[in-house]
Write an enzyme that holds these catalytic residues in place. Structure first.
Site, PDB file in Angstrom:
ATOM      1  N   LYS A 240       0.835  -1.223   0.000  1.00  0.00           N
ATOM      2  CA  LYS A 240       0.000   0.000   0.000  1.00  0.00           C
ATOM      3  C   LYS A 240       0.862   1.262   0.000  1.00  0.00           C
ATOM      4  O   LYS A 240       0.644   2.175  -0.776  1.00  0.00           O
ATOM      5  CB  LYS A 240      -0.900   0.065   1.257  1.00  0.00           C
ATOM      6  CG  LYS A 240      -1.790  -1.109   1.467  1.00  0.00           C
ATOM      7  CD  LYS A 240      -2.555  -0.990   2.779  1.00  0.00           C
ATOM      8  CE  LYS A 240      -1.729  -1.096   4.044  1.00  0.00           C
ATOM      9  NZ  LYS A 240      -1.160  -2.410   4.342  1.00  0.00           N
TER      10      LYS A 240
ATOM     11  N   ARG B 136      -8.943   1.078   9.483  1.00  0.00           N
ATOM     12  CA  ARG B 136      -8.643  -0.334   9.705  1.00  0.00           C
ATOM     13  C   ARG B 136      -9.689  -1.027  10.544  1.00  0.00           C
ATOM     14  O   ARG B 136      -9.540  -2.201  10.875  1.00  0.00           O
ATOM     15  CB  ARG B 136      -7.344  -0.458  10.482  1.00  0.00           C
ATOM     16  CG  ARG B 136      -6.187  -0.564   9.588  1.00  0.00           C
ATOM     17  CD  ARG B 136      -4.988  -0.556  10.462  1.00  0.00           C
ATOM     18  NE  ARG B 136      -3.997   0.150   9.753  1.00  0.00           N
ATOM     19  CZ  ARG B 136      -2.784  -0.302   9.544  1.00  0.00           C
ATOM     20  NH1 ARG B 136      -2.410  -1.424  10.064  1.00  0.00           N
ATOM     21  NH2 ARG B 136      -1.943   0.386   8.844  1.00  0.00           N
TER      22      ARG B 136
ATOM     23  N   ARG C  84      11.924  -5.528   3.840  1.00  0.00           N
ATOM     24  CA  ARG C  84      11.627  -4.093   3.765  1.00  0.00           C
ATOM     25  C   ARG C  84      12.655  -3.261   4.524  1.00  0.00           C
ATOM     26  O   ARG C  84      13.079  -3.604   5.617  1.00  0.00           O
ATOM     27  CB  ARG C  84      10.242  -3.811   4.343  1.00  0.00           C
ATOM     28  CG  ARG C  84      10.012  -2.302   4.538  1.00  0.00           C
ATOM     29  CD  ARG C  84       8.606  -1.932   4.732  1.00  0.00           C
ATOM     30  NE  ARG C  84       8.002  -2.583   5.871  1.00  0.00           N
ATOM     31  CZ  ARG C  84       6.695  -2.576   6.099  1.00  0.00           C
ATOM     32  NH1 ARG C  84       5.892  -1.967   5.269  1.00  0.00           N
ATOM     33  NH2 ARG C  84       6.190  -3.178   7.152  1.00  0.00           N
TER      34      ARG C  84
ATOM     35  N   ARG D 290      11.997  -2.032  10.329  1.00  0.00           N
ATOM     36  CA  ARG D 290      10.987  -1.782  11.363  1.00  0.00           C
ATOM     37  C   ARG D 290      10.965  -2.903  12.402  1.00  0.00           C
ATOM     38  O   ARG D 290      11.089  -4.070  12.055  1.00  0.00           O
ATOM     39  CB  ARG D 290       9.602  -1.644  10.717  1.00  0.00           C
ATOM     40  CG  ARG D 290       9.373  -0.263  10.145  1.00  0.00           C
ATOM     41  CD  ARG D 290       8.144  -0.126   9.316  1.00  0.00           C
ATOM     42  NE  ARG D 290       6.948  -0.776   9.827  1.00  0.00           N
ATOM     43  CZ  ARG D 290       5.765  -0.722   9.220  1.00  0.00           C
ATOM     44  NH1 ARG D 290       5.639  -0.024   8.096  1.00  0.00           N
ATOM     45  NH2 ARG D 290       4.724  -1.329   9.714  1.00  0.00           N
TER      46      ARG D 290
ATOM     47  N   ARG E   6      -0.171  -9.003  13.411  1.00  0.00           N
ATOM     48  CA  ARG E   6      -0.725  -7.952  12.551  1.00  0.00           C
ATOM     49  C   ARG E   6      -1.702  -8.552  11.544  1.00  0.00           C
ATOM     50  O   ARG E   6      -2.742  -7.971  11.241  1.00  0.00           O
ATOM     51  CB  ARG E   6       0.398  -7.207  11.825  1.00  0.00           C
ATOM     52  CG  ARG E   6       1.145  -6.249  12.749  1.00  0.00           C
ATOM     53  CD  ARG E   6       2.551  -5.980  12.275  1.00  0.00           C
ATOM     54  NE  ARG E   6       2.621  -5.239  11.038  1.00  0.00           N
ATOM     55  CZ  ARG E   6       3.688  -5.243  10.232  1.00  0.00           C
ATOM     56  NH1 ARG E   6       4.766  -5.930  10.549  1.00  0.00           N
ATOM     57  NH2 ARG E   6       3.683  -4.543   9.127  1.00  0.00           N
TER      58      ARG E   6
END
Ligand code: AP5
Length: 219
Positions: free
Chosen positions: A13, A88, A127, A160, A171
């Site tokens: 996203k 969310r 990432r 992260r 998550r």
């Protein structure tokens, strides 16, 4: 264009929102980034938020909705925005509709990005994000020109804390339980567009343009 980008964690996203933002001058508003900014300040609130994020849980609806409200009131968001990671929960979606209605605005399209978990896991573990400007990279799929350094601003990249396997599973669970019902909320409003995000960015990005053009949002 007032857009919502939605999808399971790691689907991309933020990556697609940053590209669309750069191309069309719309601000990308990521509630995750806003929360990480709060953590950086070292405030008591930031410390609480950090614990929640690192456990892979969602921050309270009230806090995120309040943060979003003040972000949407800034000048750059008056002609449109891309919401990345908000709403969310169905409560957040309802709060957003109520907030926009006050200024005669509405969400015009919700793009739901979809890819298999195996693809998402590989994306999340590789990432890297710029500490300063938030640009997103991937060690294999989208590496920076110089390892560990942002191409755009020259700052350091970091991994992260919530991109660890245990937090990722939490998550995803939060997504299944709390975020999936948001899809139905927007489907009923006729705003939902599904985009297959399992391929490369160069293949996915044009599909975003097609979905927006179909709705008369892009010329
Ligand atoms: P947030 O920062 O929003 O994280 P997230 O939802 O977990 O989403 P991600 O950032 O993990 O995934 P993404 O889909 O944006 O993927 P990306 O583009 O980076 O939120 C963090 C936390 O804040 C939440 O867990 C929660 O605690 C809290 N929070 C935030 N908003 C909240 C809210 N509204 N309510 C309550 N709590 C909230 O891409 C991933 C990687 O894949 C990158 O390395 C990228 O380079 C790569 N990649 C992307 N697309 C492709 C592709 N097509 N091919 C190959 N590689 C790709």
């Amino acid at each position: 264009m007032n857009l919502v980008f939605i999808g399971k964690q790691g689907v991309g996203k933020g990556t697609y929102a940053q590209k669309l933002s750069a191309e069309h001058g719309l601000p990308q508003i990521s509630t995750g980034e806003l929360l990480r900014e709060e953590i950086k300040t070292g405030s008591d609130l930031g410390k609480k938020v950090e614990e929640i994020i690192n456990r892979g849980e969602l921050v309270s609806d009230e806090l995120v909705a309040e943060m979003l409200k003040s972000r949407l009131s800034l000048d750059d968001a008056q002609k449109g925005f891309i919401l990345d990671g908000f709403p969310r929960t169905v409560n957040q979606a309802k709060a957003l509709d109520a907030l926009l209605e006050k200024s005669g605005k509405k969400i015009q399209a919700v793009l739901n990005f979809v890819a298999p978990d195996s693809v998402l896991l590989e994306r999340l573990t590789g990432r890297r994000t710029c500490k300063k400007c938030g640009t997103i990279y991937h060690t294999k799929n989208m590496p920076p020109k110089k390892e560990g350094i942002c191409d755009k601003c020259g700052s350091e990249l970091y991994q992260r804390d919530d991109d660890k396997e245990q937090a990722i599973k939490k998550r995803w669970q939060a997504y299944e339980e709390q975020t999936k019902p948001v899809l139905e909320y927007y489907r009923k409003q006729g705003k939902l567009e599904e985009i297959d995000a399992s391929k490369e960015v160069s293949e996915i990005y044009p599909k975003i343009g097609e979905a927006l053009s179909k709705r008369g949002l892009l010329g």
